[in-house]
Design a protein around this motif. Structure first.
Motif, PDB file in Angstrom:
ATOM      1  N   GLU A 215      32.526  40.867  45.921  1.00 57.13           N
ATOM      2  CA  GLU A 215      31.663  39.793  45.386  1.00 57.13           C
ATOM      3  C   GLU A 215      32.175  39.015  44.298  1.00 57.13           C
ATOM      4  O   GLU A 215      32.446  39.354  43.109  1.00 57.13           O
ATOM      5  CB  GLU A 215      30.220  40.432  45.149  1.00 57.13           C
ATOM      6  N   ASN A 216      32.102  37.846  44.599  1.00 56.43           N
ATOM      7  CA  ASN A 216      32.357  36.820  43.738  1.00 56.43           C
ATOM      8  C   ASN A 216      31.062  36.013  43.091  1.00 56.43           C
ATOM      9  O   ASN A 216      30.371  35.307  43.799  1.00 56.43           O
ATOM     10  CB  ASN A 216      33.360  35.736  44.067  1.00 56.43           C
ATOM     11  N   LYS A 217      30.910  36.314  41.743  1.00 58.40           N
ATOM     12  CA  LYS A 217      29.542  35.813  41.265  1.00 58.40           C
ATOM     13  C   LYS A 217      29.358  34.100  41.141  1.00 58.40           C
ATOM     14  O   LYS A 217      28.360  33.515  41.062  1.00 58.40           O
ATOM     15  CB  LYS A 217      29.529  36.136  39.685  1.00 58.40           C
ATOM     16  N   ARG A 218      30.839  33.527  41.185  1.00 54.45           N
ATOM     17  CA  ARG A 218      30.762  31.826  41.055  1.00 54.45           C
ATOM     18  C   ARG A 218      30.690  31.490  42.807  1.00 54.45           C
ATOM     19  O   ARG A 218      30.604  30.206  42.785  1.00 54.45           O
ATOM     20  CB  ARG A 218      32.170  31.765  40.624  1.00 54.45           C
ATOM     21  N   GLY A 219      30.646  32.305  43.665  1.00 56.38           N
ATOM     22  CA  GLY A 219      30.396  31.969  45.122  1.00 56.38           C
ATOM     23  C   GLY A 219      31.470  31.196  45.412  1.00 56.38           C
ATOM     24  O   GLY A 219      31.516  30.204  46.751  1.00 56.38           O
ATOM     25  N   GLU A 220      32.712  31.370  45.196  1.00 57.18           N
ATOM     26  CA  GLU A 220      34.163  30.669  45.502  1.00 57.18           C
ATOM     27  C   GLU A 220      34.801  31.597  46.348  1.00 57.18           C
ATOM     28  O   GLU A 220      36.124  32.027  46.196  1.00 57.18           O
ATOM     29  CB  GLU A 220      34.766  30.101  44.456  1.00 57.18           C
ATOM     30  N   GLY A 221      34.239  32.219  47.549  1.00 56.62           N
ATOM     31  CA  GLY A 221      35.086  33.037  48.299  1.00 56.62           C
ATOM     32  C   GLY A 221      35.153  34.515  47.707  1.00 56.62           C
ATOM     33  O   GLY A 221      34.281  34.844  46.837  1.00 56.62           O
ATOM     34  N   GLU A 222      35.814  35.229  48.620  1.00 59.38           N
ATOM     35  CA  GLU A 222      36.007  36.719  47.955  1.00 59.38           C
ATOM     36  C   GLU A 222      36.779  36.855  46.696  1.00 59.38           C
ATOM     37  O   GLU A 222      37.714  36.118  46.572  1.00 59.38           O
ATOM     38  CB  GLU A 222      36.743  37.724  48.988  1.00 59.38           C
ATOM     39  N   LEU A 223      36.410  37.850  45.965  1.00 60.40           N
ATOM     40  CA  LEU A 223      37.165  38.154  44.710  1.00 60.40           C
ATOM     41  C   LEU A 223      38.467  39.058  45.206  1.00 60.40           C
ATOM     42  O   LEU A 223      38.270  40.100  45.877  1.00 60.40           O
ATOM     43  CB  LEU A 223      36.487  39.102  43.769  1.00 60.40           C
ATOM     44  N   ASP A 224      39.887  38.532  44.751  1.00 58.92           N
ATOM     45  CA  ASP A 224      40.849  39.262  45.419  1.00 58.92           C
ATOM     46  C   ASP A 224      41.186  40.438  44.522  1.00 58.92           C
ATOM     47  O   ASP A 224      40.452  40.875  43.346  1.00 58.92           O
ATOM     48  CB  ASP A 224      42.161  38.444  45.321  1.00 58.92           C
ATOM     49  N   GLU A 225      42.223  41.556  44.903  1.00 63.65           N
ATOM     50  CA  GLU A 225      41.997  42.574  44.410  1.00 63.65           C
ATOM     51  C   GLU A 225      42.441  42.726  42.717  1.00 63.65           C
ATOM     52  O   GLU A 225      41.798  43.309  42.156  1.00 63.65           O
ATOM     53  CB  GLU A 225      43.170  43.327  44.922  1.00 63.65           C
TER      54      GLU A 225
END
Length: 339
Positions: A215-225
């Protein structure tokens, strides 16, 4: 392309591309970091330098250059040298380098000082287990604590494997996965604590066991590993300070803690080695080939019962230590050593 004209730049690039396409992004990043350092050393020759030009003198010069930079520890120098040597070994297997040539890396690895202890004591682990019961704890810290405990309960699973863990990897009472770093196929029994964590964070709309890791709180796609790991470790360090744990708390500490506490229960080093998925360790390759998974699962359960769950009361006047493996498990160990 003629064998003698294969450049280091080309070979690094091809291998990194293959790792990426095989889903081994972390290993690819390690090779990418190594190439960046090698290219700095080669300077203007970076794209023209050939594999066949790697000699003992060249490697020695590279090591001295790394060591002389002043901002690298011996472990970092060893890190770059290890991946460069691995790449050279692959080139030999592909017959891009003659096997008759002397190994230019032999005896050139720098000495690495002992790593400081990174495992938690039983007391510190107790604090962490009880941390989620505190009122008003932020969700991010609860998530970090839960992932740390999941890593610990699953025999020191690596974070990248938890990040990629899917519901489809769960079959019955077991988790089946391949360790990202080595490709070793592992199966881990789902103990009661693991089951609760999986159920707690389950999301029917996601294919992943822990969807919040992406989950990316900034809403810019998925959070990478890597970004997810950094976020998790930030929360863990804050938890550690809050609980008065002296050493920095990270996901890797969970792996060390499992190994240390399992060893404290008298478990054989070879069992711990295979439980961690250390395919490169000599003791694993020679003695542990074919070790039944239930032996490792039993060792994990024994450690949890004795040091974490503490369901059985100690007898008065006796300070009962963790027993060694039972007869069946010991028989497995002896059989392997007789091979």
């Amino acid at each position: 392309m003629a064998v003698k004209t294969v450049t280091l730049f080309f070979y690094f690039g091809r291998h990194i591309e293959w790792l990426c396409s095989s889903g081994k992004g972390t290993t690819a990043s390690n090779y990418q970091s190594t190439w960046r350092m090698v290219s700095k050393y080669l300077d203007r020759q970076a794209e023209k330098f050939c594999l066949s030009a790697i000699t003992e003198e060249w490697v020695q010069g590279f090591v001295e250059w790394l060591s002389g930079r002043g901002n690298l520890k011996a472990s970092s120098v060893n890190y770059y040298l290890r991946y460069l040597r691995a790449l050279y070994g692959l080139a030999r297997k592909e017959k891009l380098i003659a096997f008759s040539d002397k190994d230019p890396f032999r005896g050139l690895a720098p000495s690495v000082p002992p790593t400081s202890k990174r495992s938690l004591s039983e007391g510190d682990l107790d604090k962490l287990v009880g941390y989620g019961e505190r009122p008003g704890v932020k969700a991010g810290r609860i998530w970090a604590r839960d992932v740390f405990l999941f890593l610990f309960y699953t025999r020191g699973m690596c974070f990248v494997d938890v990040y990629n863990l899917k519901k489809s990897d769960i079959h019955g009472d077991y988790i089946y996965y391949r360790r990202s770093k080595t490709g070793a196929a592992l199966q881990v029994k789902i103990v009661s604590e693991v089951k609760r964590l999986i159920e707690k964070h389950g999301n029917p709309e996601s294919e992943y066991v822990f969807p919040f890791l992406r989950e990316n709180k900034r809403g810019e796609g998925e959070l990478d590993e890597k970004s997810s790991l950094r976020r998790l470790n930030r929360h863990l360090k804050l938890i550690g300070k809050e609980l008065g744990i002296t050493q920095p708390l990270t996901t890797y500490v969970a792996r060390h803690t499992w190994a240390s506490l399992t060893e404290a229960c008298g478990m054989n080093t070879s069992i711990i080695s295979q439980g961690l998925g250390h395919s490169s360790e000599r003791v694993t390759r020679i003695y542990m080939k074919g070790m039944p998974s239930h032996v490792i699962d039993n060792a994990n359960e024994e450690m949890l019962n004795r040091l974490v769950r503490r369901k059985k009361k100690k007898k008065k006047g006796k300070n009962k230590k963790c027993p060694f493996l039972g007869k069946k498990e010991t028989r497995h160990r002896i059989n392997f050593r007789q091979r």
